[in-house]
Motif scaffolding. Structure first.
Motif, mmCIF file in Angstrom:
data_model
loop_
_atom_site.group_PDB
_atom_site.id
_atom_site.type_symbol
_atom_site.label_atom_id
_atom_site.label_comp_id
_atom_site.label_asym_id
_atom_site.label_seq_id
_atom_site.Cartn_x
_atom_site.Cartn_y
_atom_site.Cartn_z
ATOM 1 N N ILE A 287 38.023 112.108 46.652
ATOM 2 C CA ILE A 287 38.345 110.713 46.965
ATOM 3 C C ILE A 287 37.951 109.772 45.831
ATOM 4 O O ILE A 287 38.697 108.848 45.485
ATOM 5 C CB ILE A 287 37.657 110.274 48.269
ATOM 6 C CG1 ILE A 287 38.094 111.163 49.439
ATOM 7 C CG2 ILE A 287 37.939 108.793 48.563
ATOM 8 C CD1 ILE A 287 39.538 111.015 49.820
ATOM 9 N N HIS B 26 48.450 111.886 50.827
ATOM 10 C CA HIS B 26 47.369 110.998 51.242
ATOM 11 C C HIS B 26 47.855 109.554 51.352
ATOM 12 O O HIS B 26 47.341 108.782 52.169
ATOM 13 C CB HIS B 26 46.220 111.085 50.238
ATOM 14 C CG HIS B 26 44.974 110.382 50.673
ATOM 15 N ND1 HIS B 26 44.197 110.808 51.737
ATOM 16 C CD2 HIS B 26 44.355 109.257 50.206
ATOM 17 C CE1 HIS B 26 43.175 109.988 51.890
ATOM 18 N NE2 HIS B 26 43.247 109.042 50.968
ATOM 19 N N ALA B 27 48.828 109.194 50.541
ATOM 20 C CA ALA B 27 49.386 107.844 50.612
ATOM 21 C C ALA B 27 50.075 107.598 51.952
ATOM 22 O O ALA B 27 50.135 106.462 52.436
ATOM 23 C CB ALA B 27 50.372 107.628 49.466
ATOM 24 N N ASP C 145 49.297 109.652 54.826
ATOM 25 C CA ASP C 145 48.327 109.977 55.878
ATOM 26 C C ASP C 145 46.934 109.899 55.285
ATOM 27 O O ASP C 145 46.490 110.815 54.575
ATOM 28 C CB ASP C 145 48.606 111.388 56.414
ATOM 29 C CG ASP C 145 47.570 111.841 57.438
ATOM 30 O OD1 ASP C 145 46.709 111.025 57.821
ATOM 31 O OD2 ASP C 145 47.616 113.021 57.841
ATOM 32 N N PRO C 146 46.181 108.833 55.544
ATOM 33 C CA PRO C 146 44.878 108.633 54.894
ATOM 34 C C PRO C 146 43.797 109.636 55.309
ATOM 35 O O PRO C 146 42.694 109.606 54.756
ATOM 36 C CB PRO C 146 44.488 107.209 55.314
ATOM 37 C CG PRO C 146 45.284 106.933 56.541
ATOM 38 C CD PRO C 146 46.552 107.688 56.391
ATOM 39 N N GLU C 147 44.102 110.532 56.242
ATOM 40 C CA GLU C 147 43.145 111.586 56.581
ATOM 41 C C GLU C 147 43.331 112.828 55.710
ATOM 42 O O GLU C 147 42.471 113.705 55.682
ATOM 43 C CB GLU C 147 43.289 112.006 58.053
ATOM 44 C CG GLU C 147 42.343 111.300 58.986
ATOM 45 C CD GLU C 147 42.114 112.076 60.280
ATOM 46 O OE1 GLU C 147 42.748 113.143 60.464
ATOM 47 O OE2 GLU C 147 41.309 111.619 61.103
#
Length: 594
Positions: A457, A514-515, A517-519
């Motif tokens: 991250i 990730h853009a 689905d932030p999980e």
């Protein structure tokens, strides 16, 4: 049978002299121009002698004896206090400390090798002095002139030991929940600290006359969360300047009964109007601790390596002597009568375990020392840009090493225990203690899951992640050198290039997903870190193969290095593809709530 710790000096020399060629760079550093390979090896040989003779013999007895707590006082196992005094007298705590602060000014690379020895020989003993280097760096960088004059010399020399007091019952890894308070002490330049901390390694003991605590607390008018945390340095005892001292409101309320590391006191600490000084700026406590925590995390990585080496060493020695069943095949020249039981080291199942242990240990040693070498470059290179790039790369490698090495350290201990069979389950053979002692390294200084999140991250996915690009360039440069080398090495170079490409494309896929689905990144972080760990081991073994293959006629060591490298690419490296498949699954799957 060798069941006591022996330092891997020959492989350490290979990594430093040939894999890193560290001495050629030392000549460019003014303070290290007189430091050559023979001198460095003399330092390591002397360290090995001390560790093998004074520290390793205390390991098993300390595990059985444990620490004792009585009315706020903690007594460490027999021999700990005396051996630590010898450690300080010999100057080992100051090995890589700047000469301007009373140290020997040697590279961190040598200190990291020392840490590996200490962890492999007696992890519990290492726990109390383990924070000396980090605490010294923190006080040296952020301490006031008064702190540097009154406390730093004794912390740096090891005369006084130190702790890092972060965790509270309600605030484990989420330090933003810390409740300890600091209030200004009227008429002084200090503060009164009130609060309780748990899981404090070496919070109380009898190894030194004073203990210096670095405590995270909320100062006056502190905002909530992590932005309200300040760092304070709080001695257990206050000196009055006339040779006297007084208790400073620092109390140990008990020690934990633990799964392992029984020779190390893990304390519950209470601070009651304990006087201390602010370290760095108010509300910037985490920034001040960053220097200390980075040093601590690399040391924890070396604990994982130390455990893996000890596990490999014990299992290898036992397997060579333990005869069980007839072998399907025996090595040339083996003295085994037809139809008779053979050493279990000849059996394929055991050979696989032993070779995997060796491949992981020797590959990790190269990567761990490589990380320390980058820290030396970051501190000493003449060019500012080179220093910054080295610091970024070391910062990227640190969470990988901490999580990957410690997971493998525990796994190596478990696999090594399997070699012993039922004997491994009893204390006398030592491996069950290694298994218990190694487990905690996956938890402290940020759990391995937190390391993985930090890596992906904060250090890989953000735009402008320079260090990740630098790492891939390093890997690809080695792949090209291997592909230009002897025929047996070319296949390793081709495979390494393929791994680098897979890591790069996988990273792009994670970023895109990730853009949406932030999980995503949080789901795959653990497997992503492990995937990078296996790529780094491939990098280590490709370079080792390139160096060792042309020298196989000179020394058996190089033959063994070549065969282990070939085995790594043929067998254990399959774990890379497995982790890659889990990353792919994590990018598409969702996690239900339980």
């Amino acid at each position: 049978m060798t069941l006591t710790y022996q330092a891997p000096l020959r492989d350490m020399r290979f990594v430093m002299d040939e894999w890193l060629d560290a001495a050629s760079w030392w000549r460019d550093v003014p303070d290290w121009q007189d430091l050559d390979s023979p001198t460095a090896q003399q330092v390591l040989e002397e360290a090995a002698r001390f560790v093998e003779e004074r520290i390793a013999p205390l390991n098993a007895s300390a595990d059985l004896e444990g620490c004792r707590f009585d009315a706020g006082k903690v007594t460490t196992p027999a021999g700990f206090r005396e051996s630590y005094a010898e450690f300080v007298e010999a100057g080992w705590p100051t090995l890589s400390l700047d000469a301007g602060h009373g140290g020997q000014g040697l590279p961190q690379l040598l200190d990291v090798a020392l840490q590996e020895m200490l962890a492999g020989a007696n992890h519990a003993w290492l726990m109390s002095p383990g924070l000396t280097h980090g605490a010294t760096a923190c006080l040296q960088t952020y301490g006031s002139e008064r702190v540097k004059k009154a406390l730093l010399p004794k912390v740096a020399s090891g005369e006084w030991l130190s702790t890092m007091c972060l965790t509270e019952p309600q605030a484990g890894s989420d330090v933003g929940l810390i409740r300890s308070r600091a209030t200004e002490a009227p008429g002084t330049d200090g503060y009164f600290i009130d609060g309780s901390k748990i899981f404090i390694s070496g919070g109380a003991h009898d190894m030194t006359e004073n203990i210096v605590h670095l405590v995270l607390a909320r100062g006056p008018d502190a905002p909530p969360g992590t932005k309200g945390l300040s760092l304070f340095v709080v001695p257990e005892w206050l000196e009055d300047g006339d040779g006297g001292r007084s208790c400073n409101g620092v109390y140990c309320e008990g020690i934990e009964k633990k799964m392992g590391l029984k020779g190390s006191p893990t304390c519950t600490m209470r601070f009651e109007r304990a006087f201390g000084w602010l370290v760095g700026e108010a509300h910037r406590g985490l920034a001040c601790l960053f220097v200390m925590m980075n040093a601590a995390r690399l040391q924890v990585a070396m604990q994982g390596l130390g455990h893996a080496h000890t596990a490999w060493q014990r299992a290898h020695a036992y397997a060579q002597e333990r005869a069980q069943m007839r072998a399907v095949s025996v090595p040339p020249g083996a003295n085994v009568a037809p139809g008779k039981a053979a050493p279990i080291a000849f059996h394929p199942a055991m050979r696989r375990i032993l070779m995997e242990l060796r491949a992981i240990v020797e590959g990790e040693r190269a990567i761990g020392y490589w990380t320390a070498h980058w820290l030396d470059i970051a501190a000493r290179h003449a060019d500012v840009a080179e220093r910054e790039q080295a610091a970024q790369l070391a910062s990227l490698l640190t969470p990988i090493a901490k999580a990957f090495f410690t997971a493998n350290g525990y796994g190596a201990a478990s696999n090594a225990l399997q070699v012993f069979g039922g004997y491994g389950y009893i204390h006398e053979y030592g491996i069950e203690q290694t298994l218990r002692d190694s487990r905690v390294s996956m938890l402290y200084e940020g759990t391995n899951e937190i390391q993985a999140i930090d890596l992906l991250i904060r250090k890989v996915l953000p735009d402008g992640a320079v260090a990740f690009d630098v790492l891939l360039r390093q890997v690809r440069a080695e792949a090209r050198l291997c592909q230009e080398s002897d025929p047996p090495v070319r296949a390793a170079g081709a495979k390494l290039a393929e791994l680098a490409q897979t890591v790069e494309s996988t990273t792009r896929s994670i970023k895109a997903r990730h853009a949406q689905d932030p999980e995503t990144a949080y789901r795959v972080a653990d497997d992503y870190l492990a995937m990078l760990g296996w790529m780094l081991l491939a990098f280590a073994w490709a370079r080792a193969l390139r160096i060792a293959t042309p020298q196989c006629e000179a020394e058996t060591f190089y033959v063994e290095k070549r065969e282990t490298g070939r085995f790594f690419f043929d067998y254990p490296l399959a774990a890379f593809a497995y982790r890659r498949s889990l990353v792919a699954a994590g990018c598409e799957a969702t996690l239900p709530y339980v």
